[in-house]
Scaffold this motif. Structure first.
Motif: not given
Length: 393
Positions: A227, A231, A275, A277, A284, A287-288, A291
């Motif tokens: 993860r 990211l 995060l 996820s 995911l 979500e990135i 962010m």
């Protein structure tokens, strides 16, 4: 014939994530093809470029690229002396050409014996008649496969020594099912290595999500590392200057910003903890994105503005100190307050005020620059600046 490849030889390791010091990331990139049927390396290149700016070493696990090392020697073959040119091919390339029933050493010895016979020897003439057109065909196939813009970009990355191509156990002539089976086996092996960090493309992620062994997601440590890599590389990919940057620019930025990578990875750990996820969740990437848009991009813009103001202040101070402005003009330029000079009673007092203002401005500029350089995400700002300069933006 000379060397078969300009690239230094590399051992294809069966132990993932164990190269030297620092962080090694294993990239799992599923096969892609273009409309013309040729393999596409676009996915591999995207992941490679962002990972080169995140990790210290990369293991590239990609069926589309796995045969490059054994095909490259074919580029240097010629038809003038077909038997000896084939005899000089490395073992792996000969095996790719179907030399499996006898050892490569035995095959080479047979070719050399034929090449030593008189030019009009029937067996030699027959063998040369078979190999000449075969060499031309193989050389063209290797050129079509390797000498594409994407292929040359991939070569640049491999030549640095920072990337290891994982290719043990797969063959160019294997069926698609065999290639995918090889890819799945190596991917599972990489995920099972205690120290490995894996970066997956979308297709590989979907495959693992559907695999019985990973219905509950990746093991805790492997999941957290993967993860973080998603990211860390994902934020790099979202930089404005990144998408159009060629591999040469990426590698130059990587070399110049070596000291910032470890600090950036530490900042990614903190960000990744926010995060929700997991590494295999469909959510995911979104979500990135969130962010990036809500937190990272605004922060980078503020850092950029602060750095710009600091640079302007420093350059203005240098200019004023060397261009010999009079005291009133200097006050206006430094303090940006037109009535200040008139309010001061004497030139001596005015000059003292200039000194205090300049000293305060210098101290503020230094403090601002220090704050910018110490920020967790300044590495991203540096990457974007260097890539932007090279692209002329």
């Amino acid at each position: 014939m000379g060397k078969t490849s300009r690239r230094p030889s590399r051992q294809n390791r069966k132990s993932f994530g164990t190269t030297g010091s620092g962080l090694t990331v294993t990239i799992g990139a599923s096969p892609q093809t273009k409309i013309n049927g040729q393999p596409s390396f676009a996915g591999e290149l995207r992941l490679l470029k962002s990972s080169l700016l995140y990790a210290d070493h990369l293991d590239l696990l990609a069926p589309s690229a796995a045969w490059r090392d054994t095909l490259t020697p074919l580029l240097h073959t010629n038809t003038a002396n077909p038997l000896l040119t084939v005899a000089k091919l490395p073992n792996e390339t000969l095996q790719r050409l179907g030399v499996t029933k006898i050892s490569p050493q035995e095959f080479r010895e047979a070719l050399r014996k034929l090449a030593a016979t008189p030019p009009n020897h029937p067996q030699r003439r027959e063998a040369e008649a078979l190999w000449r057109p075969a060499i031309l065909k193989l050389k063209k196939e290797a050129t079509d496969y390797l000498h594409t813009p994407e292929g040359l970009e991939l070569d640049i990355a491999l030549e640095t020594g920072a990337v290891t191509l994982i290719s043990d156990g797969t063959r160019f002539e294997d069926s698609l099912d065999q290639q995918l089976e090889w890819f799945r086996d190596r991917l599972t092996q990489a995920l099972g290595a205690p120290s490995a960090t894996v970066l997956l493309d979308q297709v590989s992620t979907e495959y693992l999500r559907a695999t019985a062994d990973y219905t509950e997601g990746l093991p805790s440590v492997a999941g957290n590392r993967s993860r973080r890599s998603a990211l860390g590389t994902g934020l790099v990919e979202r930089l404005p200057a990144f998408p159009e940057s060629p591999m040469s620019h990426i590698l130059e930025a990587r070399e110049e910003l070596t000291e910032g990578r470890a600090a950036y990875r530490e900042s990614v750990k903190a960000l990744a903890s926010k995060l929700q996820s997991s590494a295999l969740d469909e959510t995911l990437p979104s979500e990135i994105d969130e962010m990036w848009n809500d937190q990272v991009r605004p922060t980078l813009e503020e850092l950029r503005k602060s750095a710009t103001k600091t640079r302007v202040a420093v350059e203005t101070g240098k200019r004023l100190s060397t261009e010999g402005y009079g005291v009133p003009t200097l006050l206006v330029a430094v303090a940006n307050f037109t009535d200040l000079a008139a309010a001061l009673p004497t030139p001596a007092a005015a000059l003292a005020a200039v000194g205090r203002i300049a000293a305060a401005a210098a101290q503020e500029a230094f403090s601002t620059r220090t704050a910018v350089r110490n920020h967790d995400l300044v590495y991203l700002l540096d990457i974007n600046k260097k890539l932007g300069k090279r692209s002329g933006r």
